[in-house]
Design a protein around this motif. Structure first.
Motif, PDB file in Angstrom:
ATOM      1  N   UNK A 300       0.828  -1.208   0.000  1.00  0.00           N
ATOM      2  CA  UNK A 300       0.000   0.000   0.000  1.00  0.00           C
ATOM      3  C   UNK A 300       0.862   1.257   0.000  1.00  0.00           C
ATOM      4  N   UNK A 301       1.875   1.300   0.863  1.00  0.00           N
ATOM      5  CA  UNK A 301       2.710   2.481   0.974  1.00  0.00           C
ATOM      6  C   UNK A 301       3.445   2.807  -0.318  1.00  0.00           C
ATOM      7  N   UNK A 302       4.014   1.801  -0.950  1.00  0.00           N
ATOM      8  CA  UNK A 302       4.790   2.048  -2.168  1.00  0.00           C
ATOM      9  C   UNK A 302       3.890   2.441  -3.337  1.00  0.00           C
ATOM     10  N   UNK A 303       2.713   1.868  -3.407  1.00  0.00           N
ATOM     11  CA  UNK A 303       1.806   2.203  -4.511  1.00  0.00           C
ATOM     12  C   UNK A 303       1.226   3.604  -4.341  1.00  0.00           C
ATOM     13  N   UNK A 304       0.873   3.983  -3.112  1.00  0.00           N
ATOM     14  CA  UNK A 304       0.327   5.322  -2.903  1.00  0.00           C
ATOM     15  C   UNK A 304       1.414   6.386  -3.053  1.00  0.00           C
ATOM     16  N   UNK A 305       2.628   6.078  -2.636  1.00  0.00           N
ATOM     17  CA  UNK A 305       3.734   7.017  -2.827  1.00  0.00           C
ATOM     18  C   UNK A 305       3.974   7.290  -4.308  1.00  0.00           C
ATOM     19  N   UNK A 306       3.647   6.286  -5.141  1.00  0.00           N
ATOM     20  CA  UNK A 306       3.830   6.439  -6.585  1.00  0.00           C
ATOM     21  C   UNK A 306       2.639   7.134  -7.247  1.00  0.00           C
ATOM     22  N   UNK A 307       1.632   7.495  -6.448  1.00  0.00           N
ATOM     23  CA  UNK A 307       0.521   8.264  -6.983  1.00  0.00           C
ATOM     24  C   UNK A 307      -0.760   7.502  -7.228  1.00  0.00           C
ATOM     25  N   UNK A 362       0.807 -11.864   1.169  1.00  0.00           N
ATOM     26  CA  UNK A 362       1.149 -13.193   1.694  1.00  0.00           C
ATOM     27  C   UNK A 362       2.347 -13.080   2.612  1.00  0.00           C
ATOM     28  N   UNK A 363       2.323 -13.855   3.677  1.00  0.00           N
ATOM     29  CA  UNK A 363       3.411 -13.805   4.644  1.00  0.00           C
ATOM     30  C   UNK A 363       4.714 -14.336   4.072  1.00  0.00           C
ATOM     31  N   UNK A 364       4.631 -15.166   3.031  1.00  0.00           N
ATOM     32  CA  UNK A 364       5.839 -15.771   2.479  1.00  0.00           C
ATOM     33  C   UNK A 364       6.426 -14.988   1.317  1.00  0.00           C
ATOM     34  N   UNK A 365       5.888 -13.816   0.999  1.00  0.00           N
ATOM     35  CA  UNK A 365       6.475 -13.010  -0.069  1.00  0.00           C
ATOM     36  C   UNK A 365       7.823 -12.452   0.386  1.00  0.00           C
ATOM     37  N   UNK A 366       8.813 -12.553  -0.487  1.00  0.00           N
ATOM     38  CA  UNK A 366      10.126 -11.985  -0.180  1.00  0.00           C
ATOM     39  C   UNK A 366      10.129 -10.497  -0.513  1.00  0.00           C
ATOM     40  N   UNK A 367      11.132  -9.791  -0.015  1.00  0.00           N
ATOM     41  CA  UNK A 367      11.241  -8.370  -0.323  1.00  0.00           C
ATOM     42  C   UNK A 367      11.402  -8.160  -1.827  1.00  0.00           C
ATOM     43  N   UNK A 368      12.145  -9.049  -2.487  1.00  0.00           N
ATOM     44  CA  UNK A 368      12.321  -8.929  -3.931  1.00  0.00           C
ATOM     45  C   UNK A 368      10.992  -9.135  -4.658  1.00  0.00           C
ATOM     46  N   UNK A 369      10.199 -10.085  -4.210  1.00  0.00           N
ATOM     47  CA  UNK A 369       8.891 -10.306  -4.836  1.00  0.00           C
ATOM     48  C   UNK A 369       7.974  -9.100  -4.646  1.00  0.00           C
ATOM     49  N   UNK A 370       8.047  -8.460  -3.496  1.00  0.00           N
ATOM     50  CA  UNK A 370       7.259  -7.250  -3.262  1.00  0.00           C
ATOM     51  C   UNK A 370       7.686  -6.155  -4.231  1.00  0.00           C
ATOM     52  N   UNK A 371       9.006  -5.980  -4.400  1.00  0.00           N
ATOM     53  CA  UNK A 371       9.502  -4.967  -5.342  1.00  0.00           C
ATOM     54  C   UNK A 371       9.052  -5.281  -6.765  1.00  0.00           C
ATOM     55  N   UNK A 372       9.105  -6.543  -7.138  1.00  0.00           N
ATOM     56  CA  UNK A 372       8.676  -6.950  -8.476  1.00  0.00           C
ATOM     57  C   UNK A 372       7.192  -6.663  -8.683  1.00  0.00           C
ATOM     58  N   UNK A 373       6.379  -6.994  -7.691  1.00  0.00           N
ATOM     59  CA  UNK A 373       4.940  -6.768  -7.797  1.00  0.00           C
ATOM     60  C   UNK A 373       4.636  -5.283  -7.953  1.00  0.00           C
ATOM     61  N   UNK A 374       5.250  -4.447  -7.133  1.00  0.00           N
ATOM     62  CA  UNK A 374       5.011  -3.008  -7.209  1.00  0.00           C
ATOM     63  C   UNK A 374       5.432  -2.464  -8.564  1.00  0.00           C
ATOM     64  N   UNK A 375       6.614  -2.863  -9.040  1.00  0.00           N
ATOM     65  CA  UNK A 375       7.098  -2.382 -10.337  1.00  0.00           C
ATOM     66  C   UNK A 375       6.161  -2.788 -11.464  1.00  0.00           C
ATOM     67  N   UNK A 376       5.654  -4.021 -11.421  1.00  0.00           N
ATOM     68  CA  UNK A 376       4.742  -4.502 -12.468  1.00  0.00           C
ATOM     69  C   UNK A 376       3.432  -3.721 -12.466  1.00  0.00           C
TER      70      UNK A 376
END
Length: 384
Positions: A300-307, A362-376
Motif C-alpha cells: 500500500x505504501x509504495x503504490x500510494x507514494x507512486x501516486x 502473503x506472509x511468504x512473499x520476499x522483499x524482492x517479490x514485493x519490489x517486483x509486484x510493485x514495479x509490475x
C-alpha cells in the motif's frame, strides 16, 4: 397460442449476449501445478497451502480416513479429526465451541438461517460478502441493509424495531477494500438493544489479533455473550472448509437446525487434516500474522507514494482504484501477461461502483517479490 421454444435453455444465449455486451463474461482458467506467475490474487495469506507439513497432513488424513467423508456429519461424515479441529479452533480463537462445515459459504448460510426466524430482524452491513447476502435471503427474517461500517445506522435501525428479536451481521474485514468493521462499536450497539452479533472473520482470522487469533479476539469480543463468529479454512489456513464458533448452546442448536450442516456431506478428511496442521503451524509461528500485515502495508505504501489511489489495508487485502471497469480488466490482464496475478473487481460486483484491482498480501512473499509486484503494477497502470 404462444410459440413453444425448441430448447428450454435457449434463453441462456440471450443472457450470454448481454454479459458479453456489458463486458462481464467470466472465464475459468485452470492453473497448472507449477507456474511462474507471482500470485497476489489468491487468498493463501500465510503461505501455508504448500507447506510440506500441511500437504503431508492432508495426504496422511486421506490415507487413514479415506478420500471423502462418506456422508453428512450426523450420519458417517464426522471423524475424530473433525472433532479435534473443532476443539483446537475454538480454543485458539477464544470461543467455547466450534462446528466445521464444508465451506465458509455453508457456515454463513447456517449461522444466518438457523439463528433467525420468521418475524425476526437481520441488520446487514451494505459491504457484506455474497454468502451473507444469500444467508439473509434464505432466512425467513426481515433484512435491513444499513450504511457501510456505520454503528449509528445500526442503532437507528434497531431503535425502529423495539423488542424484536434481532441480529447484526458483518464481515470483520471487507473483501473489496480490505477495511475493518468497527466491531467494538457494533458490539456496544448490540448489547444496548439485546441483539446478537454475527461476524464473518474470513479475512481477519490468521491475520488480526494476537498470533492471528482473529478480529474478534483483537476487539476483545472472543467468547463474549451474544457473539458468534464464522470463518473459512481456505484463506489463512490454506485448506478448504468453514466453521462457526460461539457458545456451546449455539453450536448445539446449529447441529440440530442448520440445513447446510444436517444435509451436506462432511468436509473431506484431507481438508480437515490440512487445516489442523496449518492451525498448529500458526500457533508455533505467530509471527506469520505480523508478517502478512507488514507486506500489505508495504504494498500500500509504495503504490500510494507512486501516486495510485489505494485504501489503507487493515488486514491482508490491498485495493487499488482503476479509472473505469474496462481499465481494471485491462490492468489485471496486463499484470498477468507480465507475470503477476492480481484480482479485478468492477460493477456490479462492487456496490460503490468503483473498479479496482485487488492484491492479497502473503506472509511468504520476499522483499524482492514485493519490489517486483510493485514495479509490475506501476508499469502496467492505466495512463491518463
Amino acid at each position: 397460442m404462444p410459440t413453444v421454444p425448441q430448447d428450454p435453455f435457449d434463453w441462456t444465449d440471450d443472457a450470454a449476449r448481454l454479459r458479453a455486451e456489458a463486458g462481464l463474461v467470466r472465464v475459468l482458467r485452470p492453473r497448472p501445478a507449477d507456474t511462474a506467475l507471482l500470485d497476489l490474487a489468491g487468498n493463501d495469506y500465510l503461505g501455508l497451502t504448500r507447506r510440506p507439513e500441511v500437504t503431508e497432513a492432508a495426504a496422511s488424513a486421506a490415507r487413514r480416513w479415506g478420500a471423502g467423508a462418506t456422508g453428512s456429519r450426523l450420519v458417517t461424515g464426522s471423524t475424530e479429526l473433525h472433532a479435534e479441529l473443532e476443539r483446537e479452533l475454538a480454543g485458539f480463537c477464544g470461543f467455547e465451541a466450534a462446528l466445521v462445515f464444508s465451506s465458509g459459504y455453508a457456515a454463513n448460510l447456517a449461522a444466518l438461517t438457523a439463528l433467525s426466524a420468521h418475524g425476526s430482524l437481520i441488520v446487514s452491513d451494505a459491504g457484506n460478502h455474497a454468502s451473507i447476502v444469500d444467508g439473509c435471503r434464505l432466512s425467513r427474517a426481515e433484512t435491513a441493509v444499513v450504511a457501510h461500517a456505520d454503528p449509528e445506522a445500526v442503532a437507528k435501525t434497531l431503535d425502529a424495531h423495539p423488542g424484536r428479536r434481532a441480529l447484526l451481521v458483518s464481515d470483520s474485514v471487507f473483501s473489496v477494500d480490505g477495511d475493518a468493521a468497527p466491531l467494538a462499536d457494533f458490539a456496544d450497539v448490540c448489547r444496548a438493544h439485546g441483539a446478537a452479533l454475527v461476524v464473518d472473520d474470513a479475512h481477519g482470522f490468521g491475520v488480526l489479533g494476537e498470533g492471528g487469533r482473529g478480529a474478534l479476539h483483537a476487539a476483545g469480543l472472543a467468547g463474549a455473550a451474544g457473539v458468534v463468529a464464522t470463518l473459512t479454512l481456505s484463506k489463512s489456513l490454506g485448506s478448504q472448509g468453514g466453521a462457526v464458533l460461539g457458545p456451546a448452546r449455539v453450536i448445539e442448536h446449529l447441529v440440530n437446525a442448520a440445513r447446510t450442516f444436517i444435509f451436506d456431506t462432511g468436509l473431506a478428511p484431507a481438508a480437515v487434516g490440512a487445516a489442523l496442521a496449518s492451525l498448529r503451524v500458526l500457533r508455533r509461528e505467530p509471527g506469520l500474522a505480523d508478517r502478512v500485515r507488514i507486506v500489505a502495508r508495504t504494498l500500500h505504501g509504495r503504490l500510494t507514494e507512486a501516486g495510485l489511489t489505494s485504501a489503507r489495508p487493515d488486514a491482508a487485502v490491498v485495493s487499488v482504484q482503476a479509472p473505469a471497469p474496462e481499465a481494471a480488466v485491462r490492468w489485471a490482464a496486463d499484470c498477468r501477461a507480465a507475470g503477476l496475478a492480481v484480482g479485478c473487481f468492477r460493477p456490479p460486483s462492487v456496490p460503490d461502483g468503483i473498479s479496482r484491482i485487488r492484491l492479497t498480501a502473503r506472509a511468504d512473499l520476499t522483499d524482492q517479490q514485493i519490489r517486483t509486484a510493485v514495479a509490475t503494477i506501476l508499469e502496467t497502470a492505466p495512463k491518463g
